[in-house]
Design a protein around this motif. Sequence first.
Motif, PDB file in Angstrom:
ATOM      1  N   LEU A  68       0.882  -1.168   0.000  1.00 47.89           N
ATOM      2  CA  LEU A  68       0.000   0.000   0.000  1.00 47.89           C
ATOM      3  C   LEU A  68       0.918   1.216   0.000  1.00 47.89           C
ATOM      4  CD1 LEU A  68      -2.792   1.383   0.437  1.00 47.89           C
ATOM      5  CD2 LEU A  68      -2.350   1.180   2.886  1.00 47.89           C
TER       6      LEU A  68
ATOM      7  N   ALA B 193      -4.538  -5.881  -4.977  1.00 43.99           N
ATOM      8  CA  ALA B 193      -3.302  -6.486  -4.470  1.00 43.99           C
ATOM      9  C   ALA B 193      -2.998  -7.768  -5.238  1.00 43.99           C
ATOM     10  CB  ALA B 193      -3.431  -6.771  -2.973  1.00 43.99           C
TER      11      ALA B 193
ATOM     12  N   THR C 208      -1.468 -11.037   1.124  1.00 40.65           N
ATOM     13  CA  THR C 208      -2.490 -11.721   0.319  1.00 40.65           C
ATOM     14  C   THR C 208      -2.706 -13.160   0.788  1.00 40.65           C
ATOM     15  OG1 THR C 208      -0.737 -12.152  -1.276  1.00 40.65           O
ATOM     16  CG2 THR C 208      -2.200 -10.315  -1.759  1.00 40.65           C
TER      17      THR C 208
ATOM     18  N   ILE D 135       0.502  -5.767   1.797  1.00 39.34           N
ATOM     19  CA  ILE D 135      -0.829  -6.369   1.886  1.00 39.34           C
ATOM     20  C   ILE D 135      -0.616  -7.873   1.869  1.00 39.34           C
ATOM     21  CG2 ILE D 135      -3.047  -6.676   0.720  1.00 39.34           C
ATOM     22  CD1 ILE D 135      -2.779  -3.793  -0.255  1.00 39.34           C
TER      23      ILE D 135
ATOM     24  N   LEU E 278      -2.645  -5.971   6.893  1.00 39.57           N
ATOM     25  CA  LEU E 278      -1.665  -4.996   6.428  1.00 39.57           C
ATOM     26  C   LEU E 278      -0.503  -5.069   7.419  1.00 39.57           C
ATOM     27  CD1 LEU E 278      -1.623  -2.664   4.254  1.00 39.57           C
ATOM     28  CD2 LEU E 278      -2.322  -1.140   6.078  1.00 39.57           C
TER      29      LEU E 278
END
Lengths: 108, 514
Positions: B6, B271, B331, B329, B476
């Motif tokens: 981010l 993302a 994932t 991020i 995050l």
Amino acid sequence: MDLENQARIKELAEKHGPENLVVILGGAEAESSGLACETVTNGDPTYAGPLAGVQLGLACYHVLESEIKDEIEPEVYDEQISMMEMVLEVEEIIAETKKYREMYAKYQ
Amino acid sequence: MIFPVLKASSYILIHTPDTLKHYGSTQVTTRAKDSHDDYLKQLNRHLRDFKQVVNYAPNQCYIGNLLPDQLTEINQPWYAEANLLEGKRFGELGELMPEDEFYGLVKHVDSFDLVKLTAAFTKQVQEKLAEHPIFSQQNLALGAGNELSEIKQLLAEQDAAPLYFKDQLVGCIKRAHESDENLNSHVMLENLMAKASAYLAIINLQAKSGVDLSTVEYVVECSEEACGDINQRGGGNFAKAIAESAGCINATGVDMRSFCAGPTHALVNSAALVKAGVYKNVLVVAGGSVAKLGMNGKDHVKKEMPVLEDVLGGFAALITANDGLSPVIRTDVIGRHKVGTGSSPQAVISSLVTEPLDQNKLKLVDIDRYSVEMQNPEITKPAGAGNVPEANYKMIAALGVKRGDLEKKDLLDFVKKHGMPGFAPTQGHIPSGIPFLGHAIKMMADNTIEKAMIIGKGSLFLGRMTNQFDGVSFLLEKNSGTVAPEEGYNSEEVKRLFAAAMRKVADSLLGEGE
């Protein structure tokens, strides 16, 4: 209370008879639970929905009240509601719901 | 695993009291029923001026001038005169804009000559925008303006939607089709305002982070509006329209919807696109919702307080490949409310919070902050919806108690330590998870926090297609600084080769045994 829900409750009461209905609330807040109870007993106090001026007098309880809680399988209650019971202002919610039920409900 | 990051985010609020009066759904439906309704008569007395809106602590928090923890220290009600701050119009992460300047932006992003402003008002807006730190440098397409008589004629003859500033008629928005209700003037007004506020969010993102918008390859728009015509009511595509206005010349885009959960879905999807290498730079953006202006106004008026839903909100966030600095991020830590999850709060919180944590051997207390539905409680409490973020934190903590992660006596401590006060306007998608992104970037850079969980939830049942609810979440995390493997060395590849060699040895040993 949602106008659509008011219409559905009114319709159900007409179809099955108000004496055959019990409204079970699941609201997370005392004031809105009281408001919902008032709506299905004494009519919509905001005069906005189909229940404005319609005194159905339905039996109305919050799911946290012992009258309902005791009817639910303990495992189901534990799985579905016990977490929220820990979070919510249970006494306030029950007091507010009871207040309107005792004032306006015609059925038990 | 190398995760996307981010890179930056921006937040904007636009003070729109006249739009509230004329186009907020509560006001529109009340007026349609009875144009002399008491609420409408009292409304003016409860509207704030721009200065009060700037000085309102939650707004300062939203645009990045105040951290959520600092907001906690300010006495409530935040709207009380004594508790107003010396706020700044421009913030670290964005800005607050008054309605007249915003009408200028609405005109600027209008591609079909639907927005008409009077010549005098246009001049006034031009003068104000010439003082604006960003727009003074840009050439906005405002035109020369129209005669007031022309605007009055459009209102009388063509169902145009009037634009007022401080109760004076200053312009209108024309319908885009004679009979198609999807293109009528009210819908065009809502959509153009969603577009203009999203545009403002991107322009702020560019100005604050210095990102080159021509490097953006994809834009995901995640508001709750729909643009289209009679044959394709939600055909789209806001994203590309906004990208065009903002000068993202190398981008295309798409609209993503899931009521209030839209932005979190958009972030997870963006993302994934970056992680997969499909695009390097993806911009997630949403503008504001006109319909929700003054949504709970009747309750606010009844409680003798200002009508606090007087701002349109917007945000933008840029997701890029790992730069070794910005928060990643994760994932691999994704929660989602599944069709079979059920709607009990326990099931919802499990699916969004504990399931993804359990799968990754993380504990509830490992997450420093949870960003849930960050609605400002001063707006929701008078309307009977309670303190939404606090209720969410209590639910997470209560689930922790049920699971044995926490002691019951520590429930409120958990709420205090891992939660935050709500500070976002009730614009639906705007308060949902994303208001904390900017603060999180800052707090991770300052080493105040390491992990934040962003949770978006949406009330799908409002669309009457399903009784389902929706939600999605992601983790995050502070960047460890590991960007990519050294060139010529790929640990996964080495592992694969080593495994293959070992298999060969094993096979040959087995062969010898036979």
